[in-house]
Design an enzyme around this catalytic site. Structure first.
Site, PDB file in Angstrom:
ATOM      1  N   LYS A  20     -31.703 -14.447  -4.551  1.00 21.70           N
ATOM      2  CA  LYS A  20     -33.362 -14.354  -4.299  1.00 21.70           C
ATOM      3  C   LYS A  20     -33.694 -15.626  -3.731  1.00 21.70           C
ATOM      4  CE  LYS A  20     -35.814 -10.837  -6.044  1.00 21.70           C
ATOM      5  NZ  LYS A  20     -35.373  -9.553  -5.752  1.00 21.70           N
ATOM      6  N   GLY A  46     -49.284  -0.722 -10.410  1.00 17.01           N
ATOM      7  CA  GLY A  46     -48.929  -1.339  -9.264  1.00 17.01           C
ATOM      8  C   GLY A  46     -49.173  -0.049  -8.044  1.00 17.01           C
ATOM      9  N   GLY A  83     -47.880  -0.849  -4.650  1.00 14.38           N
ATOM     10  CA  GLY A  83     -47.188  -1.331  -3.484  1.00 14.38           C
ATOM     11  C   GLY A  83     -46.247  -0.553  -3.263  1.00 14.38           C
TER      12      GLY A  83
HETATM   13  N1  GLU Z   1     -36.140  -6.838  -3.333  1.00 17.06           N
HETATM   14  C1  GLU Z   1     -35.433  -5.677  -3.605  1.00 17.06           C
HETATM   15  C2  GLU Z   1     -34.937  -5.987  -5.077  1.00 17.06           C
HETATM   16  O1  GLU Z   1     -35.369  -6.686  -5.893  1.00 17.06           O
HETATM   17  C3  GLU Z   1     -34.448  -5.560  -2.550  1.00 17.06           C
HETATM   18  C4  GLU Z   1     -33.408  -6.237  -2.306  1.00 17.06           C
HETATM   19  C5  GLU Z   1     -32.414  -5.968  -1.198  1.00 17.06           C
HETATM   20  O2  GLU Z   1     -32.500  -4.963  -0.592  1.00 17.06           O
HETATM   21  O3  GLU Z   1     -31.558  -6.832  -0.875  1.00 17.06           O
HETATM   22  O4  GLU Z   1     -33.883  -5.129  -5.267  1.00 17.06           O
END
Ligand code: GLU
Length: 428
Positions: free
Chosen positions: A107, A219, A221
């Site tokens: 992340k 939310g 979004g």
């Molecule tokens: N941000 C999204 C999640 O928390 C997608 C992550 C991704 O596609 O790599 O799952």
């Protein structure tokens, strides 16, 4: 965000420890998996449009890559913290493992508020993030994606910077790209749709018909929008959604007992998921305080905004009618509230299963990008439905067989898979 005494990393570690003990994991594996394997913390100086220079703090945290390249989004948020990113990188490892895709967990983030940055400033920020990490991320090591307040436009700037540095075309470096520029059809819808595929399966287990159910969503979004869309298309009634209002700097709940017209709401929502209050009022929608979404008399709650939203302070305000909570966001229920829900026998579809549709489709995007051959939308959504449905069923079966809470059952599957991978690689 880590706010007050809540620390998402401690929350993620507590969840891990609980299941690691159930599984009787050895100390080395426990210690390897309860923290990230690598962290990058750096500064990003950005030339602002007014000629000044502002320095932003950026991060990438790779939790584990035993099952495949680290994978996970990049968040832009003014209250971002390192511990939040650490927790989220861990949850990505479990998320990829529970849906059995060959990827690890990572992340990233930048402490910033894109709502107060121009397009040019955002572009320079994105390029700056990639310049700091160009050697440490890539299609075979760590593959970023969109997350809170980032989207396809940001991903493409990041891809372009990566390709400028490496001298070639590497569309598999990043996912969530715009369609036609290496993106996959269905990726925009994937997280919200994936959430509803799991809700649909859970309702079958509860013996309920989706068309007889109602829901309240926190939310509006990307995740919430597409969850609301598919849920209403399948016959469900969304009676409330909540969202952030950037002018008033607070959130509101938008409610209508007879059901919200989701397509109409879409048309009055900006790119950050804020709904125009005046237009909503004109449509007979009630505008209620932020917390009202949680207190609605509905069958399903879908917290799909941010972490730490259901706590000991508000968990008792949940209506007795609620039978199912599907976590569209990452970590929306804190540990104490979760304990209470668990004791009360609430059916919770845990975040890293419920919202795994996004990364599952990211995986499909990466496969397509690496082949440079793109699938029809129907094929993508069909594969997504299959992956989400089989994963949900496997978790439910594990929960039933071992009399476990759904969250623990999902962890049992994920942690076992990752523990096995680190063992097979000879790391422990
Ligand atoms: N941000 C999204 C999640 O928390 C997608 C992550 C991704 O596609 O790599 O799952």
């Amino acid at each position: 965000m880590a706010n007050g005494s809540y620390n998402p990393y401690e929350n993620a570690q507590a969840q891990f420890d609980r299941v690691a003990n159930i599984l009787g994991l050895d100390d080395a594996t426990k210690s390897l998996l309860r923290q990230p394997m690598k962290e990058y913390h750096f500064t990003i100086p950005v030339k602002m449009d007014d000629g000044s220079t502002k320095v932003f703090n950026g991060y990438r945290i790779q939790h584990n890559d035993a099952r495949g390249p680290a994978k996970g989004g990049i968040r832009f948020h003014p209250q971002e913290t390192v511990d939040t990113i650490r927790a989220l990188s861990m949850w990505m490892t479990w998320k990829c493992a529970v849906v059995d895709i060959p990827l690890g967990g990572g992340k990233g983030g930048i402490i910033c508020d894109p709502r107060n940055l121009t397009e040019n400033e955002q572009e320079r920020l994105c390029r700056g993030w990639v310049r700091k990490l160009a050697k440490d991320v890539g299609p075979f090591s760590d593959v970023p994606a969109p997350d809170v307040m980032t989207n396809g436009k940001h991903m493409l700037w990041m891809l372009d910077e990566f390709e400028q540095i490496h001298g070639g075309r590497y569309p598999g470096f990043i996912t969530g790209k715009p369609v036609g520029m290496g993106g996959s059809l269905g990726r925009t819808e994937a997280t919200g749709y994936g959430l509803i595929y799991t809700v649909r399966e859970a309702l079958k287990n509860l013996g309920m018909k989706i068309e007889n159910t109602s829901a309240s969503i926190q939310g509006f979004g990307n995740v919430a929008q597409y969850a609301a869309k598919l849920y209403t298309e399948l016959g469900g009634t969304v009676v409330a959604v909540s969202c952030w209002d950037n002018t008033d700097k607070k959130a509101y709940t938008f409610a209508k007992k007879s059901g919200l017209d989701i397509a109409a709401l879409f048309s009055m929502t900006d790119s950050f998921g804020s709904i125009d209050k005046d237009k909503a009022r004109d449509m007979g929608i009630e505008i209620l305080p932020e917390g009202a979404w949680l207190e609605q008399e509905v069958d399903i709650l879908m917290p799909s905004a941010l972490e730490n939203q259901i706590t000991l302070e508000n968990v008792d305000k949940i209506s007795k009618q609620v039978l199912l909570i599907a976590e569209g966001a990452n970590g929306p229920i804190n540990t104490d509230a979760d304990e209470k829900l668990r004791k009360n026998g609430m059916f919770v579809i845990p975040d890293f299963l419920a919202n795994a549709g996004g990364v599952t489709c990211s995986y499909f995007e990466q496969v397509q990008s690496n082949m440079n051959y793109y699938w029809e939308k129907e094929e993508v959504l069909h594969k997504l439905d299959y992956q989400m449905t089989t994963s949900f069923k496997a978790v439910k079966e594990t929960a039933d067989k071992n009399k476990l809470y759904m969250r623990d059952a999902a962890y049992v599957i994920s942690i076992n898979r990752v523990a096995q991978a680190v063992k097979m690689r000879g790391w422990v």
